[in-house]
Enzyme design. Structure first.
Site, PDB file in Angstrom:
ATOM      1  N   TYR A 198       3.066  10.024  -0.477  1.00  0.00           N
ATOM      2  CA  TYR A 198       4.387   9.606   0.375  1.00  0.00           C
ATOM      3  C   TYR A 198       5.459   9.530  -0.345  1.00  0.00           C
ATOM      4  O   TYR A 198       6.641   9.434   0.056  1.00  0.00           O
ATOM      5  CB  TYR A 198       3.952   7.945   0.649  1.00  0.00           C
ATOM      6  CG  TYR A 198       2.836   7.517   1.287  1.00  0.00           C
ATOM      7  CD1 TYR A 198       2.075   8.497   1.886  1.00  0.00           C
ATOM      8  CD2 TYR A 198       1.997   6.275   1.473  1.00  0.00           C
ATOM      9  CE1 TYR A 198       0.812   8.147   2.749  1.00  0.00           C
ATOM     10  CE2 TYR A 198       0.982   5.934   1.894  1.00  0.00           C
ATOM     11  CZ  TYR A 198       0.275   6.985   2.388  1.00  0.00           C
ATOM     12  OH  TYR A 198      -0.611   6.636   3.161  1.00  0.00           O
ATOM     13  N   LYS A 223      -2.790   6.041  -4.044  1.00  0.00           N
ATOM     14  CA  LYS A 223      -4.047   7.021  -3.726  1.00  0.00           C
ATOM     15  C   LYS A 223      -3.611   8.157  -4.418  1.00  0.00           C
ATOM     16  O   LYS A 223      -2.516   8.669  -4.607  1.00  0.00           O
ATOM     17  CB  LYS A 223      -3.942   7.158  -2.230  1.00  0.00           C
ATOM     18  CG  LYS A 223      -3.986   5.879  -1.315  1.00  0.00           C
ATOM     19  CD  LYS A 223      -4.043   6.170   0.175  1.00  0.00           C
ATOM     20  CE  LYS A 223      -3.746   4.784   0.720  1.00  0.00           C
ATOM     21  NZ  LYS A 223      -2.275   4.558   0.916  1.00  0.00           N
ATOM     22  N   ASP A 246       0.663  -1.058   0.120  1.00  0.00           N
ATOM     23  CA  ASP A 246       0.038   0.010  -0.154  1.00  0.00           C
ATOM     24  C   ASP A 246       0.835   1.242   0.054  1.00  0.00           C
ATOM     25  O   ASP A 246       1.658   1.496   0.994  1.00  0.00           O
ATOM     26  CB  ASP A 246      -0.834   0.087   1.387  1.00  0.00           C
ATOM     27  CG  ASP A 246      -1.825   1.102   1.513  1.00  0.00           C
ATOM     28  OD1 ASP A 246      -2.911   0.949   0.673  1.00  0.00           O
ATOM     29  OD2 ASP A 246      -1.319   2.248   1.853  1.00  0.00           O
ATOM     30  N   HIS A 267      -7.837   9.744  -1.814  1.00  0.00           N
ATOM     31  CA  HIS A 267      -6.794   9.735  -0.353  1.00  0.00           C
ATOM     32  C   HIS A 267      -7.868  10.506   0.910  1.00  0.00           C
ATOM     33  O   HIS A 267      -7.490   9.998   1.996  1.00  0.00           O
ATOM     34  CB  HIS A 267      -5.476  10.558  -0.596  1.00  0.00           C
ATOM     35  CG  HIS A 267      -4.588   9.940   0.440  1.00  0.00           C
ATOM     36  ND1 HIS A 267      -3.246  10.059   0.074  1.00  0.00           N
ATOM     37  CD2 HIS A 267      -4.633   9.360   1.540  1.00  0.00           C
ATOM     38  CE1 HIS A 267      -2.474   9.461   1.009  1.00  0.00           C
ATOM     39  NE2 HIS A 267      -3.262   9.193   2.081  1.00  0.00           N
TER      40      HIS A 267
END
Length: 283
Positions: free
Chosen positions: A54, A79, A49, A112
């Site tokens: 990120y 996401k 994931d 998200h």
């Protein structure tokens, strides 16, 4: 190379099946190449994931290649960040995520966060427009499944009124102190699979006396108790770690069962605290 973890899967309304245990990745020092390769090669993890936010999608491409595991044997979730919301932006962002990950399709693509932050437009309007693009990506097969993250019942209800396809997944914070059972029940009633992130409450759960006591009782670690509890509650669970030994520990949760009365003890620890974002203020 280790065989894939004998990890149960949950069927999604998309027709795909998601492994109930995943490896979460994150930013701010939350990514380790060696840990991801170890998780795939030696721990049998097949569910990874990540998210554009990120900043490690392109790093994951390298780790996946190095792992030697075939693309079709992996479950990859990423996401869409709110800076990419909107119809055209969403489609473009999906292709860019695929490119960074080095894949031709995503197993799961999530919106998200429910707050669109677009001046002069309501969140609801932007979410609906964004979701229409997600539906199109799903219909074209670029995303095998589509879903949302941090969406509450109110957000899901609006989407239901505005759009055609029900999200296949809702990924929300879930741990012994944050167990949004009403949302879980709502998702189940609509065939939305509930995924839980921060299962260890960013470490806060590991020192709670009741959890420590149960760890002793079962001869396990507090982390294993939290992850096993989450999975037994029917939640797809995504612990994050950058340490090989922690990932190994987190995977050893399929050879024991927590008794029903002990599950109730853990269920009773819910106090509503968030260790991540609180989406309840987003309209």
């Amino acid at each position: 190379m280790a065989a894939a973890l004998s990890c149960p899967v949950l069927p999604l309304a998309s027709g795909c099946s998601v492994p109930v245990l995943g490896l979460g990745t994150s930013h701010q020092g939350g990514y380790s190449h060696d840990a991801v390769v170890h998780a795939i090669q030696n721990c049998g993890i097949r569910h990874i994931d990540t998210a554009k936010r990120y900043g490690c999608e392109s790093l994951l491409q390298k780790a996946i290649k190095e792992s030697g595991v075939k693309r079709e044997d992996l479950w990859l979730t990423t996401k869409l960040w709110y800076s990419d919301y909107g119809y055209e932006n969403t489609k473009k962002a999906c292709l860019e995520s695929c490119e960074r990950l080095g894949v031709e399709y995503l197993d799961l693509f999530l919106i998200h966060w429910p707050d669109a932050q677009v001046p002069g437009r309501s969140n609801r309007e932007v979410r609906a427009e964004t979701w229409r693009a997600m539906e199109e990506l799903y219909e074209k097969g670029l995303c095998r499944s589509i879903g949302v993250s941090n969406f509450l019942i109110s957000h899901l209800e609006q989407l239901k009124e505005d759009c055609v396809i029900t999200p296949h997944v809702d990924q929300v914070e879930y741990h012994p102190f944050q167990r949004p059972q009403e949302l879980v029940d709502y998702c189940r009633s609509r065939d939305i699979v509930f995924e839980g992130y921060c299962p260890l409450a960013k470490g806060e759960a590991l020192t709670h006396p009741s959890i420590v006591q149960l760890a002793k009782k079962y001869g396990r670690t507090p982390a294993q108790i939290c992850i096993r509890w989450s999975i037994q509650n029917g939640i797809v669970t995504i612990p994050k770690s950058t340490k090989a030994e922690r990932i190994e520990e987190n995977c050893k949760v399929f050879d024991f069962t927590i008794a029903e009365d002990d599950v109730e003890v853990l269920n009773g620890l819910h106090d509503g605290r968030h260790v991540s974002w609180d989406p309840s203020l987003v309209v």
